[in-house]
Design a protein around this motif. Structure first.
Motif, PDB file in Angstrom:
ATOM      1  N   ALA A  75      70.085  89.791  86.445  1.00 41.32           N
ATOM      2  CA  ALA A  75      69.916  89.177  87.771  1.00 41.32           C
ATOM      3  C   ALA A  75      69.123  90.084  88.704  1.00 41.32           C
ATOM      4  O   ALA A  75      68.307  89.611  89.498  1.00 41.32           O
ATOM      5  N   ASP A  76      69.328  91.400  88.590  1.00 38.34           N
ATOM      6  CA  ASP A  76      68.615  92.333  89.476  1.00 38.34           C
ATOM      7  C   ASP A  76      67.113  92.284  89.251  1.00 38.34           C
ATOM      8  O   ASP A  76      66.324  92.298  90.193  1.00 38.34           O
ATOM      9  N   LEU A  77      66.718  92.248  87.990  1.00 39.02           N
ATOM     10  CA  LEU A  77      65.286  92.268  87.670  1.00 39.02           C
ATOM     11  C   LEU A  77      64.682  90.865  87.640  1.00 39.02           C
ATOM     12  O   LEU A  77      63.462  90.702  87.618  1.00 39.02           O
ATOM     13  N   GLY A  78      65.544  89.860  87.600  1.00 35.47           N
ATOM     14  CA  GLY A  78      65.058  88.475  87.555  1.00 35.47           C
ATOM     15  C   GLY A  78      64.408  88.115  86.231  1.00 35.47           C
ATOM     16  O   GLY A  78      63.575  87.230  86.146  1.00 35.47           O
ATOM     17  N   ILE A  79      64.762  88.848  85.167  1.00 32.70           N
ATOM     18  CA  ILE A  79      64.218  88.522  83.836  1.00 32.70           C
ATOM     19  C   ILE A  79      65.356  88.538  82.823  1.00 32.70           C
ATOM     20  O   ILE A  79      66.454  89.005  83.127  1.00 32.70           O
ATOM     21  N   SER A  80      65.055  88.044  81.608  1.00 32.51           N
ATOM     22  CA  SER A  80      66.041  88.153  80.534  1.00 32.51           C
ATOM     23  C   SER A  80      65.675  89.334  79.657  1.00 32.51           C
ATOM     24  O   SER A  80      64.493  89.580  79.420  1.00 32.51           O
ATOM     25  N   GLU A  81      66.687  90.044  79.207  1.00 31.91           N
ATOM     26  CA  GLU A  81      66.418  91.218  78.369  1.00 31.91           C
ATOM     27  C   GLU A  81      66.918  90.990  76.952  1.00 31.91           C
ATOM     28  O   GLU A  81      67.876  90.252  76.729  1.00 31.91           O
ATOM     29  N   MET A  82      66.225  91.646  76.014  1.00 33.91           N
ATOM     30  CA  MET A  82      66.560  91.458  74.602  1.00 33.91           C
ATOM     31  C   MET A  82      67.731  92.349  74.189  1.00 33.91           C
ATOM     32  O   MET A  82      67.710  93.552  74.431  1.00 33.91           O
ATOM     33  N   TYR A  83      68.727  91.735  73.580  1.00 38.60           N
ATOM     34  CA  TYR A  83      69.869  92.462  73.041  1.00 38.60           C
ATOM     35  C   TYR A  83      69.862  92.325  71.524  1.00 38.60           C
ATOM     36  O   TYR A  83      69.714  91.217  71.007  1.00 38.60           O
ATOM     37  N   LEU A  84      70.016  93.454  70.853  1.00 38.87           N
ATOM     38  CA  LEU A  84      70.096  93.476  69.389  1.00 38.87           C
ATOM     39  C   LEU A  84      71.506  93.919  69.033  1.00 38.87           C
ATOM     40  O   LEU A  84      71.910  95.029  69.395  1.00 38.87           O
ATOM     41  N   ASN A  85      72.233  93.053  68.345  1.00 35.76           N
ATOM     42  CA  ASN A  85      73.633  93.335  67.992  1.00 35.76           C
ATOM     43  C   ASN A  85      74.416  93.931  69.165  1.00 35.76           C
ATOM     44  O   ASN A  85      75.069  94.974  69.052  1.00 35.76           O
ATOM     45  N   GLY A  86      74.288  93.269  70.314  1.00 33.78           N
ATOM     46  CA  GLY A  86      75.090  93.634  71.483  1.00 33.78           C
ATOM     47  C   GLY A  86      74.519  94.754  72.336  1.00 33.78           C
ATOM     48  O   GLY A  86      75.088  95.100  73.365  1.00 33.78           O
ATOM     49  N   GLN A  87      73.395  95.342  71.927  1.00 29.68           N
ATOM     50  CA  GLN A  87      72.816  96.469  72.682  1.00 29.68           C
ATOM     51  C   GLN A  87      71.511  96.065  73.344  1.00 29.68           C
ATOM     52  O   GLN A  87      70.661  95.415  72.698  1.00 29.68           O
ATOM     53  N   ASN A  88      71.352  96.489  74.590  1.00 26.33           N
ATOM     54  CA  ASN A  88      70.102  96.227  75.297  1.00 26.33           C
ATOM     55  C   ASN A  88      69.005  97.113  74.700  1.00 26.33           C
ATOM     56  O   ASN A  88      69.081  98.335  74.769  1.00 26.33           O
ATOM     57  N   VAL A  89      67.980  96.482  74.115  1.00 26.14           N
ATOM     58  CA  VAL A  89      66.919  97.260  73.447  1.00 26.14           C
ATOM     59  C   VAL A  89      65.563  97.026  74.110  1.00 26.14           C
ATOM     60  O   VAL A  89      64.514  97.270  73.518  1.00 26.14           O
ATOM     61  N   GLU A  90      65.611  96.515  75.326  1.00 30.38           N
ATOM     62  CA  GLU A  90      64.381  96.136  76.030  1.00 30.38           C
ATOM     63  C   GLU A  90      63.351  97.285  76.048  1.00 30.38           C
ATOM     64  O   GLU A  90      62.159  97.043  75.861  1.00 30.38           O
ATOM     65  N   LYS A  91      63.813  98.515  76.258  1.00 31.78           N
ATOM     66  CA  LYS A  91      62.859  99.646  76.326  1.00 31.78           C
ATOM     67  C   LYS A  91      62.355 100.014  74.937  1.00 31.78           C
ATOM     68  O   LYS A  91      61.150 100.151  74.720  1.00 31.78           O
ATOM     69  N   GLU A  92      63.286 100.157  74.005  1.00 33.79           N
ATOM     70  CA  GLU A  92      62.926 100.641  72.660  1.00 33.79           C
ATOM     71  C   GLU A  92      61.926  99.718  71.958  1.00 33.79           C
ATOM     72  O   GLU A  92      61.084 100.183  71.200  1.00 33.79           O
ATOM     73  N   ILE A  93      62.040  98.415  72.210  1.00 30.56           N
ATOM     74  CA  ILE A  93      61.163  97.497  71.464  1.00 30.56           C
ATOM     75  C   ILE A  93      59.711  97.543  71.939  1.00 30.56           C
ATOM     76  O   ILE A  93      58.835  97.002  71.286  1.00 30.56           O
ATOM     77  N   ARG A  94      59.460  98.180  73.090  1.00 27.36           N
ATOM     78  CA  ARG A  94      58.079  98.207  73.623  1.00 27.36           C
ATOM     79  C   ARG A  94      57.340  99.493  73.264  1.00 27.36           C
ATOM     80  O   ARG A  94      56.257  99.739  73.773  1.00 27.36           O
TER      81      ARG A  94
END
Ligand code: DC
Length: 229
Positions: A75-94
């Motif tokens: 909600a803070d960023l106004g975007i959806s983030e990718m979770y892999l097996n319950g973990q936020n991986v938005e940074k690592e995947i880029r």
């Protein structure tokens, strides 16, 4: 107002996701970044050493049922983030580490099958903007609006290079250009659903176009389709 499906495909680093996000926001549609899904599977493959030195793609295919992907709204960023097996991986995947292997992982038919099915489920109710490589050709061949984004490899490498520097990655422009060209080649020559322009999509070259102009033009295409009976 009727809801439509909008497919945005094209080469890597053409700015698909920036435009798709803005468009979804303006229309109050859901935005899905399918590249993030292929990237998350690639991150899993790297963590389990299925890709890299001792490649074991068969092992990855066997392990696919254990890969759970989810987009979680931030909600803070106004975007959806990718979770892999319950973990936020938005940074690592880029990272470049993932970019270096993702095209290979995306050639695996079983991976594509799993992800395409998920993508089709996300779009059953329309009102969606999805970006990727095969959205207009395979995922939603009946999408009411299809855009195919292109730009010169140099324009795209310059954009990606700046993004990576902003994120603090140590890379050279040459390495980024090479990665962009290599991914173009693998993405468009793979056997399963290669990157190609759907016959009924609008080709959109944005090499020399600012973001505002791109957004206005594409929003205009969308509004015309939505209002068409
Ligand atoms: O859009 P991106 O650069 O984050 O995508 C990463 C890789 O994933 C890209 O090199 C090809 C692959 N991909 C794909 O094969 N099909 C999609 N629908 C989206 C991405």
């Amino acid at each position: 107002m009727r809801k439509i499906t909008i497919a945005i495909d094209g080469y890597s680093s053409t700015g698909k996701s920036t435009i798709a996000k803005q468009l979804a926001k303006a229309l109050n549609y859901i935005y899905v970044d399918t590249g993030a899904m292929y990237r998350a599977v690639t991150l899993y493959a790297l963590e389990k050493s299925y890709v890299g030195e001792n490649e074991n793609l068969e092992g990855l295919v066997q392990d696919l049922p254990n890969i759970h992907l989810k987009f979680v709204p931030n909600a803070d960023l106004g975007i959806s983030e990718m979770y892999l097996n319950g973990q936020n991986v938005e940074k690592e995947i880029r990272t470049m580490r993932v970019s270096g292997q993702v095209s290979k992982v995306a050639t695996i038919p079983e991976v594509r099958h799993k992800l395409v099915e998920m993508q089709q489920r996300m779009g059953v109710e329309k009102g969606i903007v999805m970006d990727g490589r095969d959205i207009g050709t395979v995922v939603f061949p009946n999408a009411e609006l299809k855009i195919f984004m292109t730009a010169s490899p140099e324009a795209r490498a310059t954009r990606r290079y700046k993004e990576l520097l902003d994120r603090g990655e140590e890379v050279t422009y040459e390495a980024v250009l090479e990665n962009v060209q290599k991914r173009d080649y693998i993405d468009s020559t793979r056997e399963t659903s290669p990157l190609r322009k759907a016959d009924d999509s609008i080709e959109f070259d944005n090499s020399d176009m600012g973001l505002e102009e791109q957004f206005e033009r594409i929003l205009n295409f969308a509004q015309r389709v939505i209002l068409k009976k």
